[in-house]
Enzyme design. Structure first.
Site, PDB file in Angstrom:
ATOM      1  N   ASP A  10     -78.765 -15.327  -4.437  1.00  0.00           N
ATOM      2  CA  ASP A  10     -79.251 -14.042  -4.934  1.00  0.00           C
ATOM      3  C   ASP A  10     -79.293 -14.071  -6.463  1.00  0.00           C
ATOM      4  OD1 ASP A  10     -79.861 -11.166  -4.799  1.00  0.00           O
ATOM      5  OD2 ASP A  10     -77.837 -10.923  -5.613  1.00  0.00           O
ATOM      6  N   ASP A  12     -79.999 -10.749  -9.130  1.00  0.00           N
ATOM      7  CA  ASP A  12     -79.402  -9.622  -9.843  1.00  0.00           C
ATOM      8  C   ASP A  12     -78.071  -9.230  -9.219  1.00  0.00           C
ATOM      9  OD1 ASP A  12     -79.092  -7.627 -11.663  1.00  0.00           O
ATOM     10  OD2 ASP A  12     -80.891  -6.515 -11.121  1.00  0.00           O
ATOM     11  N   ASP A 206     -73.830 -11.011  -3.979  1.00  0.00           N
ATOM     12  CA  ASP A 206     -72.798 -10.040  -4.356  1.00  0.00           C
ATOM     13  C   ASP A 206     -72.830  -8.777  -3.515  1.00  0.00           C
ATOM     14  OD1 ASP A 206     -74.118  -7.606  -6.429  1.00  0.00           O
ATOM     15  OD2 ASP A 206     -75.356  -9.266  -5.744  1.00  0.00           O
TER      16      ASP A 206
END
Length: 263
Positions: A10, A12, A206
């Site tokens: 991932d 951002d 995240d």
């Protein structure tokens, strides 16, 4: 962890926050390159082209090339081209989505489209909404690049593609085909590009509700990094909401690099 064959990483919240690199992101990618571990940057962001995503990463000091970028726009274009080669598509979105659909050999039109493809669209208007609803009620298939309701910006959170999609769904009464995380469609597209099975692939992210849920839905192993959305304080509630648990939890990217790049 068994030897890693490939990673889906991932962006951002995992490698950067807006315009700022998260500590250890450059070192993690450097180690993956050094050890020849295949990976792709996988993002729900439909607005940017792969070239723009790579330039954004390079500008922060993270090694990247357009060939390493996998966006929800690319996955949406691939999905439609596979289902209906050469189909007519109407677009509610930005440059990244438009380029991906054209490159996939799809015909962009506003006349009796077979598909209505919607991503983030900062020029979205009542007229856009009305057209989309009319096309969908006329038989076009609704495709949503990603369901993110909110996006971070320099001025705070702003409406994402999912918020616009919610208006289209409410007005048309038709649920869209969702491409981006937590859907497994984006992940399948990415693992196919790596030439690996989901079982051979690890998803790093995240966000429990998007990254980790998508990895679990696709049958990949998952690594949660505590660098963004998920924190020690909200982790349990996010796991409950996502309905899945990560295979591994790392406090930062240095710990993740040690886990993923060990021989």
């Amino acid at each position: 962890m068994e030897q890693v064959k490939g990673l889906l990483i991932d962006l951002d919240g995992t490698l950067y926050h807006g315009k700022n690199m998260i500590d250890g992101a450059d070192a993690l990618i450097g180690k993956l390159r050094e050890k020849n571990i295949p990976y792709l940057f996988v993002t729900n962001n439909s607005s940017r082209t792969p070239e723009q995503v790579a330039a954004h990463l390079i500008g922060m000091g993270i090694p990247a090339s357009p060939e390493e970028v996998c966006t929800s726009s690319l996955a949406a274009a691939s999905y439609i081209a596979h289902e209906s080669p050469g189909a007519k598509v109407a677009i509610l979105g930005e440059e990244g989505l438009r380029q991906a659909l054209k490159d996939a050999g799809l015909e962009v039109t506003e006349e009796q489209p077979h598909y209505v493809v919607q991503g983030i669209d900062r020029s979205f208007s009542y007229s856009s909404l009305a057209k989309a609803v009319q096309w969908i009620q006329g038989g076009a298939i609704s495709v949503l690049t990603n369901p993110d309701l909110l996006l971070p910006s320099d001025t705070g959170l702003t409406p994402g593609a999912g918020s616009l999609g919610a208006a289209i769904e409410a007005a048309s009464g038709v649920k869209p085909v969702v491409i981006g995380k937590p859907s497994s469609i984006l992940m399948k597209y990415a693992t196919d590009r790596l030439g690996l099975s989901p079982a051979e692939t690890v998803v790093v992210g995240d966000n429990m509700r998007t990254d980790i849920a998508a990895g679990a839905n696709a049958g990949c192993r998952t690594v949660l990094v505590m660098t963004g959305i998920t924190t020690s304080e909200n982790m349990e509630s996010h796991m409950t909401a996502a309905g899945v648990r990560p295979d591994y939890i790392c406090q930062d990217l240095s710990e993740a690099a040690d886990l993923l790049c060990t021989e």
